[in-house]
Design an enzyme around this catalytic site. Structure first.
Site, PDB file in Angstrom:
ATOM      1  N   ARG A 138       0.828  -1.210   0.000  1.00 15.85           N
ATOM      2  CA  ARG A 138       0.000   0.000   0.000  1.00 15.85           C
ATOM      3  C   ARG A 138       0.860   1.258   0.000  1.00 15.85           C
ATOM      4  O   ARG A 138       0.537   2.251  -0.662  1.00 15.85           O
ATOM      5  CB  ARG A 138      -0.932  -0.035   1.207  1.00 15.85           C
ATOM      6  CG  ARG A 138      -1.954   1.096   1.258  1.00 15.85           C
ATOM      7  CD  ARG A 138      -3.007   0.787   2.313  1.00 15.85           C
ATOM      8  NE  ARG A 138      -4.011   1.849   2.402  1.00 15.85           N
ATOM      9  CZ  ARG A 138      -4.029   2.787   3.332  1.00 15.85           C
ATOM     10  NH1 ARG A 138      -3.088   2.813   4.270  1.00 15.85           N
ATOM     11  NH2 ARG A 138      -4.983   3.705   3.354  1.00 15.85           N
ATOM     12  N   HIS A 184       0.463   4.185  -2.800  1.00 20.83           N
ATOM     13  CA  HIS A 184       0.136   5.559  -2.426  1.00 20.83           C
ATOM     14  C   HIS A 184       1.284   6.512  -2.732  1.00 20.83           C
ATOM     15  O   HIS A 184       1.053   7.708  -2.935  1.00 20.83           O
ATOM     16  CB  HIS A 184      -0.230   5.624  -0.951  1.00 20.83           C
ATOM     17  CG  HIS A 184      -1.610   5.138  -0.644  1.00 20.83           C
ATOM     18  ND1 HIS A 184      -2.344   5.559   0.439  1.00 20.83           N
ATOM     19  CD2 HIS A 184      -2.414   4.259  -1.308  1.00 20.83           C
ATOM     20  CE1 HIS A 184      -3.538   4.976   0.444  1.00 20.83           C
ATOM     21  NE2 HIS A 184      -3.596   4.166  -0.607  1.00 20.83           N
ATOM     22  N   ASN A 206      -3.912   8.548   4.181  1.00 19.24           N
ATOM     23  CA  ASN A 206      -2.742   8.004   4.875  1.00 19.24           C
ATOM     24  C   ASN A 206      -2.751   8.232   6.382  1.00 19.24           C
ATOM     25  O   ASN A 206      -2.168   7.440   7.128  1.00 19.24           O
ATOM     26  CB  ASN A 206      -1.462   8.635   4.304  1.00 19.24           C
ATOM     27  CG  ASN A 206      -1.265   8.344   2.836  1.00 19.24           C
ATOM     28  OD1 ASN A 206      -1.582   7.261   2.363  1.00 19.24           O
ATOM     29  ND2 ASN A 206      -0.744   9.319   2.111  1.00 19.24           N
ATOM     30  N   HIS A 210      -6.568  -5.756  -3.374  1.00 10.36           N
ATOM     31  CA  HIS A 210      -7.504  -5.823  -2.251  1.00 10.36           C
ATOM     32  C   HIS A 210      -7.923  -7.256  -1.951  1.00 10.36           C
ATOM     33  O   HIS A 210      -8.809  -7.476  -1.120  1.00 10.36           O
ATOM     34  CB  HIS A 210      -8.727  -4.952  -2.519  1.00 10.36           C
ATOM     35  CG  HIS A 210      -8.443  -3.491  -2.440  1.00 10.36           C
ATOM     36  ND1 HIS A 210      -9.342  -2.516  -2.838  1.00 10.36           N
ATOM     37  CD2 HIS A 210      -7.352  -2.811  -1.997  1.00 10.36           C
ATOM     38  CE1 HIS A 210      -8.809  -1.319  -2.654  1.00 10.36           C
ATOM     39  NE2 HIS A 210      -7.605  -1.472  -2.148  1.00 10.36           N
TER      40      HIS A 210
END
Length: 314
Positions: A58, A62, A90, A190
């Site tokens: 992740r 990001h 975040n 996911h």
């Protein structure tokens, strides 16, 4: 990507190859095989001792969506750094910073000086996190350098939000040079990990494209008001990189509104069906899309820097 036209990272990564290969070996857990000697622990040890590997995947995602894959997400807030760590996607959510710091320190110690960028470490750690959870591997292109700036505003604007519908998702990915195939493949991440209650409360109480029994089971665990940090698995096997995520899309049993949007009668529906039937196809396209995402606006050559400490500018 064309096989005859190497990316900028292909060319940039050819320099100082020894320590980059050392970083690869360290991060890909080849240390234990004896190919590289030294007082270095494997990434898998750090992962097992510190956090779920999904956090590192992740972080890379990001990072790349905010002004390119240049480790800007790792920069701590200062009077001159408007840290992306404080952005809504975040804040109190992104994790794994201390793991990257420890990997960076060990690699620099083995190399004798700071040669491997924090951005490269993020990219390799993301790959190894997927492998650690039973998913595919891919060759990580090297050559990235680290940003000297961060942007909370860009993070708020450019990281896909969990309440997005399909057109907004497609547009958000297109801004990064990624197409609908990349959108579906990368959303397949996911199939591992967890989500905080605040991310999916609206879906389980207000969405209609969700199985009633599934929503009810989540409502019993996550009331409308409560601790935002309460977690639920993004699919029933959150520690296994499988294709169950796509089966759950077909069954309308996913946590996030943005995930269900991929199977809502739009242009991505057939890809979701294809990946639900063929895990190898999903893995293959996921690996290709990870390489493509890792090439978003890298800093190479004399741009940026190689940070001595991933949390601050030199």
């Amino acid at each position: 990507m064309s096989s005859t036209a190497p990316s900028p990272l292909d060319r940039a990564g050819q320099h100082n190859s020894f320590c980059h290969e050392l970083a690869h070996a360290f991060l890909y857990d080849e240390i234990s095989s004896g190919q590289v000697q030294g007082n270095i622990n494997s990434l898998s040890l750090y992962l097992s001792l510190s956090l779920n590997p999904t956090s590192l995947l992740r972080l890379h995602f990001h990072d790349c969506f905010v002004n390119g894959c240049a480790a800007s997400i790792l920069l701590d807030p200062t009077p001159t750094i408007d840290s992306a760590q404080l952005a809504d996607p975040n804040n109190n959510s992104a994790r794994g910073f201390e793991v990257i710091d420890q990997i960076k320190a060990e690699v620099d110690k083995a190399c004798g000086y700071s040669l491997v960028s924090c951005a490269n470490i993020l990219a390799v750690a993301a790959r190894d996190s997927v492998v650690a959870l039973g998913g595919p591997s891919w060759e990580v292109q090297l050559g990235r350098r680290d940003s000297t700036m961060a942007s909370r505003t860009a993070a708020n604007n450019d990281i896909p939000a969990p309440n997005m519908d399909l057109p907004a998702l497609i547009n958000t990915f297109q801004k990064q040079g990624l197409d609908s195939r990349d959108l579906v493949a990368l959303s397949g991440a996911h199939t591992i990990g967890f989500a905080q209650r605040r991310i999916f409360t609206d879906r389980i109480y207000n969405n209609t494209n969700i199985i009633v029994d599934f929503a009810g089971s989540l409502q019993s665990l996550c009331p409308r008001t409560g601790e935002d940090s309460n977690l639920a698995g993004l699919d029933p096997s959150p520690a296994q990189f499988d294709a169950l995520y796509f089966h759950n899309l077909l069954a309308q049993k996913v946590l996030l509104h943005s995930d269900q949007a991929l199977y809502s009668g739009g242009s991505t529906t057939e890809l979701v069906k294809a990946y639900s039937d063929d895990v190898e196809a999903f893995w293959n396209n996921f690996a290709k899309s990870m390489v493509k995402m890792g090439n978003i606006k890298p800093l190479i050559g004399s741009k940026g820097q190689i940070r001595l400490n991933c949390g601050r500018v030199n």
